[in-house]
Scaffold this active site. Structure first.
Site, PDB file in Angstrom:
ATOM      1  N   HIS A   1      38.639  54.742  40.602  1.00  0.00           N
ATOM      2  CA  HIS A   1      38.209  54.428  39.071  1.00  0.00           C
ATOM      3  C   HIS A   1      37.368  52.923  38.787  1.00  0.00           C
ATOM      4  O   HIS A   1      37.240  52.264  40.029  1.00  0.00           O
ATOM      5  CB  HIS A   1      39.310  54.592  38.266  1.00  0.00           C
ATOM      6  CG  HIS A   1      40.567  54.135  38.689  1.00  0.00           C
ATOM      7  ND1 HIS A   1      40.831  52.894  38.995  1.00  0.00           N
ATOM      8  CD2 HIS A   1      41.669  54.897  39.190  1.00  0.00           C
ATOM      9  CE1 HIS A   1      42.018  52.674  39.530  1.00  0.00           C
ATOM     10  NE2 HIS A   1      42.627  53.909  39.777  1.00  0.00           N
TER      11      HIS A   1
ATOM     12  N   HIS B   1      38.480  43.940  47.697  1.00  0.00           N
ATOM     13  CA  HIS B   1      39.175  43.190  46.892  1.00  0.00           C
ATOM     14  C   HIS B   1      39.286  41.735  47.130  1.00  0.00           C
ATOM     15  O   HIS B   1      39.170  40.873  46.272  1.00  0.00           O
ATOM     16  CB  HIS B   1      40.534  43.837  46.840  1.00  0.00           C
ATOM     17  CG  HIS B   1      40.606  44.918  45.615  1.00  0.00           C
ATOM     18  ND1 HIS B   1      40.415  44.624  44.471  1.00  0.00           N
ATOM     19  CD2 HIS B   1      41.195  46.268  45.820  1.00  0.00           C
ATOM     20  CE1 HIS B   1      40.514  45.894  43.688  1.00  0.00           C
ATOM     21  NE2 HIS B   1      41.099  46.650  44.613  1.00  0.00           N
TER      22      HIS B   1
ATOM     23  N   HIS C   1      38.731  49.061  51.606  1.00  0.00           N
ATOM     24  CA  HIS C   1      38.861  48.640  49.824  1.00  0.00           C
ATOM     25  C   HIS C   1      39.758  47.254  49.894  1.00  0.00           C
ATOM     26  O   HIS C   1      39.008  46.581  49.098  1.00  0.00           O
ATOM     27  CB  HIS C   1      39.482  49.988  49.584  1.00  0.00           C
ATOM     28  CG  HIS C   1      39.788  50.066  48.172  1.00  0.00           C
ATOM     29  ND1 HIS C   1      38.718  50.313  47.045  1.00  0.00           N
ATOM     30  CD2 HIS C   1      41.112  49.672  47.205  1.00  0.00           C
ATOM     31  CE1 HIS C   1      39.351  50.072  45.929  1.00  0.00           C
ATOM     32  NE2 HIS C   1      40.455  49.623  45.824  1.00  0.00           N
TER      33      HIS C   1
ATOM     34  N   THR D   1      39.738  40.158  20.212  1.00  0.00           N
ATOM     35  CA  THR D   1      39.801  41.500  20.941  1.00  0.00           C
ATOM     36  C   THR D   1      38.660  42.092  21.375  1.00  0.00           C
ATOM     37  O   THR D   1      37.357  41.723  20.676  1.00  0.00           O
ATOM     38  CB  THR D   1      40.616  42.107  20.051  1.00  0.00           C
ATOM     39  OG1 THR D   1      41.085  43.686  20.667  1.00  0.00           O
ATOM     40  CG2 THR D   1      40.105  42.659  18.857  1.00  0.00           C
TER      41      THR D   1
ATOM     42  N   ASN E   1      48.023  42.308  35.276  1.00  0.00           N
ATOM     43  CA  ASN E   1      49.493  41.906  34.787  1.00  0.00           C
ATOM     44  C   ASN E   1      49.730  40.434  34.564  1.00  0.00           C
ATOM     45  O   ASN E   1      50.250  39.790  35.402  1.00  0.00           O
ATOM     46  CB  ASN E   1      50.555  42.500  35.753  1.00  0.00           C
ATOM     47  CG  ASN E   1      52.118  42.578  34.816  1.00  0.00           C
ATOM     48  OD1 ASN E   1      52.414  41.646  34.049  1.00  0.00           O
ATOM     49  ND2 ASN E   1      52.660  43.803  34.926  1.00  0.00           N
TER      50      ASN E   1
ATOM     51  N   ARG F   1      51.432  46.468  20.093  1.00  0.00           N
ATOM     52  CA  ARG F   1      50.617  45.698  21.120  1.00  0.00           C
ATOM     53  C   ARG F   1      49.857  44.416  20.584  1.00  0.00           C
ATOM     54  O   ARG F   1      49.395  44.424  19.388  1.00  0.00           O
ATOM     55  CB  ARG F   1      49.497  46.391  21.816  1.00  0.00           C
ATOM     56  CG  ARG F   1      49.674  47.754  22.581  1.00  0.00           C
ATOM     57  CD  ARG F   1      48.692  48.647  22.704  1.00  0.00           C
ATOM     58  NE  ARG F   1      47.648  48.015  23.694  1.00  0.00           N
ATOM     59  CZ  ARG F   1      46.704  48.463  23.922  1.00  0.00           C
ATOM     60  NH1 ARG F   1      46.242  49.461  23.440  1.00  0.00           N
ATOM     61  NH2 ARG F   1      45.768  47.783  24.646  1.00  0.00           N
TER      62      ARG F   1
ATOM     63  N   ARG G   1      48.366  35.998  25.223  1.00  0.00           N
ATOM     64  CA  ARG G   1      47.568  36.036  26.593  1.00  0.00           C
ATOM     65  C   ARG G   1      46.312  35.509  26.360  1.00  0.00           C
ATOM     66  O   ARG G   1      45.357  35.924  26.117  1.00  0.00           O
ATOM     67  CB  ARG G   1      47.256  37.663  26.884  1.00  0.00           C
ATOM     68  CG  ARG G   1      46.810  38.023  28.323  1.00  0.00           C
ATOM     69  CD  ARG G   1      46.301  39.570  28.383  1.00  0.00           C
ATOM     70  NE  ARG G   1      45.314  39.766  27.101  1.00  0.00           N
ATOM     71  CZ  ARG G   1      45.176  40.785  26.651  1.00  0.00           C
ATOM     72  NH1 ARG G   1      46.071  41.984  26.730  1.00  0.00           N
ATOM     73  NH2 ARG G   1      44.038  40.963  25.890  1.00  0.00           N
TER      74      ARG G   1
ATOM     75  N   ALA H   1      37.062  41.494  26.620  1.00  0.00           N
ATOM     76  CA  ALA H   1      35.763  40.584  25.929  1.00  0.00           C
ATOM     77  C   ALA H   1      36.269  39.031  25.858  1.00  0.00           C
ATOM     78  O   ALA H   1      37.171  38.742  25.662  1.00  0.00           O
ATOM     79  CB  ALA H   1      35.839  41.273  24.683  1.00  0.00           C
TER      80      ALA H   1
ATOM     81  N   GLY I   1      44.319  46.074  40.891  1.00  0.00           N
ATOM     82  CA  GLY I   1      44.858  46.201  39.636  1.00  0.00           C
ATOM     83  C   GLY I   1      45.931  45.800  39.062  1.00  0.00           C
ATOM     84  O   GLY I   1      45.971  45.386  37.754  1.00  0.00           O
TER      85      GLY I   1
HETATM   86 FE   LIG Z   1      41.685  49.039  44.298  1.00  0.00          FE
END
Ligand SMILES: [Fe+2]
Length: 558
Positions: free
Chosen positions: A11, A129, A125, A520, A301, A437, A489, A407, A297
């Site tokens: 993805h 990364h 892969h 946001t 976090n 959220r 954050r 953004a 990914g």
């Molecule tokens: Fe990945």
């Protein structure tokens, strides 16, 4: 030498372009085709290349297909085959996946209208990364930790980098995948498998102690390792039954969120923090450098990232603006550049502003074709800041679009952090997302320490990837951006990295004494807007009060 990097294997389909080792463009396909994540993460569509992202990269650099010297693809099917572990995979799906990967070079040739042969390269892969984090970090040498769903077969990879060379030192193979674990729990908690950020937000409302011991039978964490019980992830058809039996029935989509659900999310977050810290300790022992790069990914976090940062195991931590799969397009291109060219790849260039920009003429043409009346603002930053201080929601569209899911002041919706009801207003008027959220603040870098426990300022603080505590004395002043656990954050904005956005926040500070705004992404349940037309469409169908595109201003009355 021009190297085109492509990611389309799972993805976040994306393309990136290196010209003589310099990153000149990087963009996610979703911004053009308006399909979130570019495409579904299926087994039968790895050959669907990010065509429009590729075309943007070429046109931005003024190149045509014949100018491309190499194409780098961020997955290596040969590695998948050699490490194939039949017991974990569904062979029918694997066959389709392999078939589609076999078509990738042919599709690229067709798209570019030329033969590639030896110029097409499959790049592992997790190496892609790692490269996507290491080279932009500017570190001479670093330890690198990649954590995602899966590379070819690994869930986590530990690596060391020095100069132009990156070497794997350890892997945690599937099924030991923290990324997949979050996907499963997102589904169990009634969200889509892309909604790890919702689970992270929910975790702050729960008590990790409630399910702590039960969770250990799913994710076991040692001093320097972790292990995931295979029965709970991947192709196991009864994994949700097992979770139901352990934690009570899972949540149906859109149904009420119970305290129990938040407790499960909190246990997952706590166990993830522990697992990542175990990897950080292991990496520190194996690679005794003092700089760390995080990729994959799971590096989105920001709660875990904050734990890693505060641990002090490494003196500096770098995470790219798009640590998920989009960045592998950049990383794959960097790997091929280093292998093919003696000239070193560009280092320390970590700007997220790598997408399309639009000039005044293009903006006015879009406004005109929408039948709206534009107004020229003499001082967009000041005018926008005043509107925000008056309680308005302002869309701020300027310069090159951000690379990555956040953004960062170029395709943003901005609002007043002082208003306790702003979260609700934003959700009602535009964002239509769950009320639990949090929204994030963008703060002038020079004032960040007064308001947040940021610690040493890191380059990645500009990408909204850490969640420091808001200083207790200030929490009541900015209720719209303080999360349940007292964190935010935060994005640090410097005059150097984004002068126009910095100017806007400075104007808000001058008027209110608060050096931050709510920031946001400029979208409503769709990919972040890319073009002026996308911006106008979202502006018109939502309750946004004003839209600034460079110095062109539209208001609800336009
Ligand atoms: Fe990945």
């Amino acid at each position: 030498m021009n190297v085109l990097g492509i990611n389309s294997v799972y993805h976040e389909s994306a393309a990136a372009l290196l010209v003589d080792g310099e990153l000149v463009a990087a963009v996610e396909e979703e911004r053009f085709n308006r399909i979130k994540h570019g495409k579904e993460a299926d087994f039968d569509n790895a050959h669907q290349l990010p065509e429009r992202a590729i075309r943007f990269c070429l046109s931005h650099a003024g190149l045509t297909a014949k100018d491309i010297d190499h194409v780098a693809f961020s997955f290596d099917p040969r590695l998948r085959r050699t490490r194939y572990r039949a017991e974990w995979w569904d062979p029918r799906l694997e066959e389709t996946f392999g078939l589609r990967l076999g078509q990738v070079c042919g599709v690229a040739e067709e798209l570019l209208g030329r033969r590639l042969r030896q110029r097409f390269h499959f790049v592992p892969h997790h190496l892609a990364h790692a490269a996507s984090a290491f080279f932009p970090s500017g570190f001479d040498r670093a330890a690198i930790l990649t954590i995602d769903g899966i590379g070819e077969t690994a869930g986590s990879t530990l690596a060391r980098a020095e100069g132009q060379r990156i070497r794997t030192v350890d892997t945690f193979e599937y099924p030991h995948s923290l990324g997949f674990l979050w996907e499963v729990f997102s589904g169990y908690l009634g969200f889509s498998h892309y909604d790890a950020s919702k689970v992270m937000g929910l975790a702050a409302y729960g008590n990790p102690g409630v399910f702590h011991h039960k969770f250990e039978s799913i994710l076991r964490v040692g001093k320097e390792d972790y292990a995931i019980a295979p029965a709970f992830i991947g192709f196991q058809p009864d994994k949700f039954d097992r979770l139901d039996a352990m934690f009570g029935p899972g949540r149906y989509v859109d149904s009420e969120i119970l305290p129990r659900h938040a407790d499960v999310a909190a246990a997952l977050q706590e166990a993830t923090n522990a697992a990542v810290m175990a990897l950080v300790r292991r990496l520190k022992r194996k690679v005794p450098f003092d700089k760390l790069c995080l990729a994959g990914g799971v590096a989105l976090n920001c709660v875990t990232n904050e734990v890693v940062r505060q641990s002090g195991e490494f003196s500096d931590v770098f995470i790219p603006s798009a640590p998920h799969d989009a960045s592998t397009a950049v990383g794959a291109a960097l790997v091929v550049h280093c292998a093919r060219q003696k000239r070193p790849a560009q280092r320390g260039y970590s700007t997220p502003y790598l997408g399309p920009a639009f000039n005044r003429r293009e903006i006015l043409a879009a406004v005109k074709s929408a039948g709206l009346t534009p107004r020229r603002s003499k001082s967009p930053a000041r005018e926008a800041a005043d509107m925000i201080a008056d309680g308005k929601i302002v869309a701020w569209f300027q310069g090159r679009m951000e690379f990555g899911p956040r953004a960062l002041g170029n395709r943003s919706l901005l609002a007043d952090p002082r208003r306790p009801d702003m979260r609700q207003i934003l959700n009602q008027k535009v964002k239509h997302r769950e009320d639990f959220r949090p929204f994030a603040p963008s703060v002038m870098a020079e004032h960040a320490d007064e308001w947040f426990e940021v610690g040493v300022h890191l380059a990645s603080h500009e990408f909204m990837l850490f969640a420091p505590a808001v200083r207790t004395g200030w929490r009541d002043r900015i209720p719209a951006v303080v999360h349940q656990d007292g964190t935010a954050r935060v994005q640090l904005v410097s005059r150097k990295s984004n002068p126009r956005f910095h100017e806007l926040i400075s104007c808000f500070f001058a008027r209110t004494g608060v050096p931050l705004v709510v920031n946001t992404s400029f979208n409503d349940s769709e990919p972040i807007v890319c073009t002026p037309t996308d911006a106008i469409v979202t502006f018109r169908k939502s309750g946004i009060d004003a839209l600034f595109m460079e110095d062109v201003c539209l208001t609800a009355q336009s």
